[in-house]
Motif scaffolding. Structure first.
Motif, mmCIF file in Angstrom:
data_model
loop_
_atom_site.group_PDB
_atom_site.id
_atom_site.type_symbol
_atom_site.label_atom_id
_atom_site.label_comp_id
_atom_site.label_asym_id
_atom_site.label_seq_id
_atom_site.Cartn_x
_atom_site.Cartn_y
_atom_site.Cartn_z
ATOM 1 N N GLY A 1 -9.775 5.835 2.006
ATOM 2 C CA GLY A 1 -9.513 7.261 2.068
ATOM 3 C C GLY A 1 -8.951 7.744 3.379
ATOM 4 N N CYS A 2 -8.768 6.850 4.359
ATOM 5 C CA CYS A 2 -8.206 7.240 5.652
ATOM 6 C C CYS A 2 -6.685 7.221 5.536
ATOM 7 C CB CYS A 2 -8.689 6.280 6.741
ATOM 8 S SG CYS A 2 -8.180 6.735 8.418
ATOM 9 N N HIS A 3 -6.156 8.260 4.935
ATOM 10 C CA HIS A 3 -4.715 8.322 4.652
ATOM 11 C C HIS A 3 -4.272 9.773 4.677
ATOM 12 C CE1 HIS A 3 -1.115 8.375 1.956
ATOM 13 N NE2 HIS A 3 -0.861 7.264 2.600
ATOM 14 N N PRO A 4 -3.227 10.116 5.430
ATOM 15 C CA PRO A 4 -2.365 9.191 6.158
ATOM 16 C C PRO A 4 -3.009 8.713 7.457
ATOM 17 C CG PRO A 4 -1.657 11.441 6.525
ATOM 18 C CD PRO A 4 -2.747 11.509 5.502
ATOM 19 N N LEU A 5 -2.623 7.522 7.863
ATOM 20 C CA LEU A 5 -3.094 6.983 9.126
ATOM 21 C C LEU A 5 -2.417 7.711 10.280
ATOM 22 C CD1 LEU A 5 -2.955 3.155 8.362
ATOM 23 C CD2 LEU A 5 -5.015 4.510 8.698
ATOM 24 N N PRO A 6 -3.060 7.747 11.449
ATOM 25 C CA PRO A 6 -2.387 8.329 12.622
ATOM 26 C C PRO A 6 -1.183 7.475 13.027
ATOM 27 C CG PRO A 6 -4.454 7.273 13.267
ATOM 28 C CD PRO A 6 -4.432 7.289 11.770
ATOM 29 N N ARG A 7 -0.191 8.121 13.595
ATOM 30 C CA ARG A 7 0.990 7.404 14.058
ATOM 31 C C ARG A 7 0.659 6.577 15.303
ATOM 32 N NH1 ARG A 7 5.404 12.362 13.728
ATOM 33 N NH2 ARG A 7 5.706 12.324 11.465
ATOM 34 N N THR B 1 9.195 -5.035 -3.894
ATOM 35 C CA THR B 1 9.858 -3.861 -4.464
ATOM 36 C C THR B 1 11.080 -3.474 -3.649
ATOM 37 O OG1 THR B 1 7.727 -3.049 -5.311
ATOM 38 C CG2 THR B 1 9.517 -1.454 -5.153
ATOM 39 N N ALA B 2 10.937 -3.453 -2.327
ATOM 40 C CA ALA B 2 12.062 -3.088 -1.460
ATOM 41 C C ALA B 2 13.179 -4.123 -1.526
ATOM 42 C CB ALA B 2 11.578 -2.927 -0.028
ATOM 43 N N LEU B 3 12.825 -5.417 -1.608
ATOM 44 C CA LEU B 3 13.839 -6.457 -1.692
ATOM 45 C C LEU B 3 14.664 -6.355 -2.977
ATOM 46 C CD1 LEU B 3 11.913 -9.573 -0.313
ATOM 47 C CD2 LEU B 3 13.856 -8.403 0.756
ATOM 48 N N ARG B 4 14.103 -5.718 -3.981
ATOM 49 C CA ARG B 4 14.823 -5.541 -5.246
ATOM 50 C C ARG B 4 15.714 -4.296 -5.232
ATOM 51 N NH1 ARG B 4 10.429 -6.339 -10.006
ATOM 52 N NH2 ARG B 4 12.318 -6.683 -11.239
ATOM 53 N N GLY B 5 15.802 -3.652 -4.068
ATOM 54 C CA GLY B 5 16.634 -2.462 -3.959
ATOM 55 C C GLY B 5 15.979 -1.220 -4.516
ATOM 56 N N LEU B 6 14.639 -1.213 -4.551
ATOM 57 C CA LEU B 6 13.877 -0.105 -5.112
ATOM 58 C C LEU B 6 13.015 0.528 -4.021
ATOM 59 C CD1 LEU B 6 12.784 -2.126 -8.254
ATOM 60 C CD2 LEU B 6 14.673 -0.492 -8.138
ATOM 61 N N VAL B 7 12.440 1.690 -4.310
ATOM 62 C CA VAL B 7 11.689 2.426 -3.298
ATOM 63 C C VAL B 7 10.189 2.305 -3.552
ATOM 64 C CG1 VAL B 7 11.300 4.674 -2.222
ATOM 65 C CG2 VAL B 7 13.584 4.064 -3.027
ATOM 66 N N PRO B 8 9.444 1.655 -2.651
ATOM 67 C CA PRO B 8 7.985 1.620 -2.768
ATOM 68 C C PRO B 8 7.344 2.741 -1.962
ATOM 69 C CG PRO B 8 8.674 0.012 -1.134
ATOM 70 C CD PRO B 8 9.926 0.743 -1.581
ATOM 71 N N LEU B 9 6.393 3.426 -2.560
ATOM 72 C CA LEU B 9 5.592 4.408 -1.842
ATOM 73 C C LEU B 9 4.248 3.760 -1.517
ATOM 74 C CD1 LEU B 9 6.029 7.856 -3.646
ATOM 75 C CD2 LEU B 9 6.945 7.155 -1.435
ATOM 76 N N HIS B 10 3.963 3.604 -0.235
ATOM 77 C CA HIS B 10 2.720 2.956 0.185
ATOM 78 C C HIS B 10 1.607 3.994 0.139
ATOM 79 C CE1 HIS B 10 0.439 0.391 3.345
ATOM 80 N NE2 HIS B 10 0.251 -0.090 2.132
ATOM 81 N N ALA B 11 1.116 4.284 -1.050
ATOM 82 C CA ALA B 11 0.150 5.372 -1.239
ATOM 83 C C ALA B 11 -0.949 4.918 -2.188
ATOM 84 C CB ALA B 11 0.852 6.608 -1.802
ATOM 85 N N PRO B 12 -2.203 5.231 -1.856
ATOM 86 C CA PRO B 12 -3.325 4.853 -2.734
ATOM 87 C C PRO B 12 -3.490 5.847 -3.873
ATOM 88 C CG PRO B 12 -4.160 5.960 -0.788
ATOM 89 C CD PRO B 12 -2.665 5.883 -0.615
ATOM 90 N N LEU B 13 -4.254 5.437 -4.876
ATOM 91 C CA LEU B 13 -4.446 6.269 -6.063
ATOM 92 C C LEU B 13 -5.282 7.514 -5.778
ATOM 93 C CD1 LEU B 13 -5.201 3.512 -8.728
ATOM 94 C CD2 LEU B 13 -3.126 4.858 -8.539
ATOM 95 N N GLN B 14 -6.181 7.416 -4.790
ATOM 96 C CA GLN B 14 -7.117 8.527 -4.595
ATOM 97 C C GLN B 14 -6.559 9.647 -3.736
ATOM 98 O OE1 GLN B 14 -7.282 5.497 -3.259
ATOM 99 N NE2 GLN B 14 -8.670 5.347 -1.525
#
Length: 366
Positions: free
Chosen positions: A124-130, A250-263
């Protein structure tokens, strides 16, 4: 004259006495009234206070030990972010992990700690600090990347240090890394639970609905997005690299991955998505309340007339009727497809689980 002075003095005494009596009456009235109970503290404020308290406690503990060891000093960026407060409040539950994540050398290479980052995100620590460091990249990049999303993926484009496997061929074929197997997905139907892309697009066409933008929740290596590209449909996949390089593939296939959890709240604006597909990552392991919030967030991003596709959602049979079907029913969506079948693998038989494939259409207006 003496009479006038005496009268003035009498009036002054009377006025003072009257004020004293009024003040006494007011104080006695206030004391006689029962003290109202204090207003309850809102949950979000209590949560923020707990966050501040936990962070300060952790930082105080770290400060107390920093004098004996320079390496245990509080990271300056972590101190900065406690003032700016952009961190998710759930970070307070894992101050040690957060401290480790923020312990790095600024303006140099970041630690190889993507697994630590995902551990925090999944808690649940999302988004992480920069952070002010340079992300690590493979030292030997391939000379070219595949134009076809179903071409073999180049192993040299991935940092393998955090994975037990060291090549894409090492993974089981069912995980989405075997492009020959992935090329046949969503094109044919093996049972009533399957919904092919041609069937989906025909349903939308018959309803005079257009599908142009989609969101694939728990999209794995992005195969659904890859299969929708030839139909001029842009699909973004949410995925986590837990145990395997799903985001990288996913990115190598030329697609966009969203690094996001379900919660967490979907990083998409309100009412702009035509289709949301929920793969097998959305299942009975998600707590019921969290799943209810998830479905309402899906409703938030879907436009009126858009589609929610639950693809092989599995749960215990009794729970589907008692818990999940009512949660889904609260959305008030039209049931275009609603098919259930027994889950016949060992886990399904043992736990009395069933599959549900549902295609639901959001009302155009409420």
């Amino acid at each position: 004259m003496g009479l006038t002075m005496g009268l003035n003095l009498l009036l002054l005494v009377a006025m003072v006495a009257t004020n004293i009596l009024s003040l006494y009456h007011l104080s006695s009235t206030i004391q006689s009234k029962p003290t109202p109970p204090p207003a309850p503290v809102p949950d979000h404020l209590r949560h923020q206070l707990n966050t501040i308290r936990a962070t300060l406690t952790h930082l105080t503990r770290l400060r107390s030990t920093s004098s004996s060891s320079a390496s245990s000093a509080t990271p300056s960026d972590l101190l900065l972010y406690t003032h700016l407060s952009p961190m998710a409040s759930s970070c307070r539950d894992h101050p040690d992990l957060l401290h480790t994540y923020m312990t790095y050398t600024p303006f140099s290479l970041c630690p190889d700690d993507s697994q630590l980052a995902e551990s925090l995100i999944l808690r649940g620590c999302h988004p992480l600090p920069r952070r002010r460091c340079f992300a690590r990249t493979p030292s030997k990049l391939p000379s070219s990347l595949p134009a076809d999303p179903f071409s073999p993926l180049p192993d040299s484009a991935v940092l393998w240090t955090k994975y037990s496997c060291k090549s894409f061929s090492c993974f089981d074929g069912g995980l989405g890394f075997n492009m020959k197997l992935e090329a046949s997905r969503f094109t044919s139907s093996g049972s009533n639970l399957d919904l092919t892309i041609p069937q989906l697009l025909q349903i939308a066409k018959d309803a005079s609905s257009v599908i142009r933008i989609g969101l694939d929740i728990g999209g794995g290596t992005g195969t659904f997005a890859a299969k929708m590209k030839p139909y001029n449909v842009t699909v973004v996949s949410t995925t986590m690299s837990q145990g395997a390089p799903y985001n990288e593939a996913t990115a190598l296939r030329g697609l966009v991955p969203l690094h996001a959890p379900l919660q967490q709240r979907l990083p998409v604006f309100d009412g702009v998505v035509d289709l949301v597909r929920c793969g097998r990552a959305v299942n009975r392991w998600i707590p019921t309340v969290a799943m209810e919030f998830f479905f309402y967030d899906v409703d938030r991003v879907l436009r009126g007339g858009g589609y929610l596709w639950l693809d092989h959602f599995f749960s215990k049979g009794a729970d589907l009727q008692k818990l999940y079907a009512p949660v889904i029913g609260k959305l008030g969506y039209k049931k275009v497809k609603w098919t259930m079948a027994n889950k016949t693998d060992s886990s399904g038989v043992k736990n009395g689980e069933v599959y549900l494939t549902a295609l639901l259409q959001k009302p155009v207006s409420r």
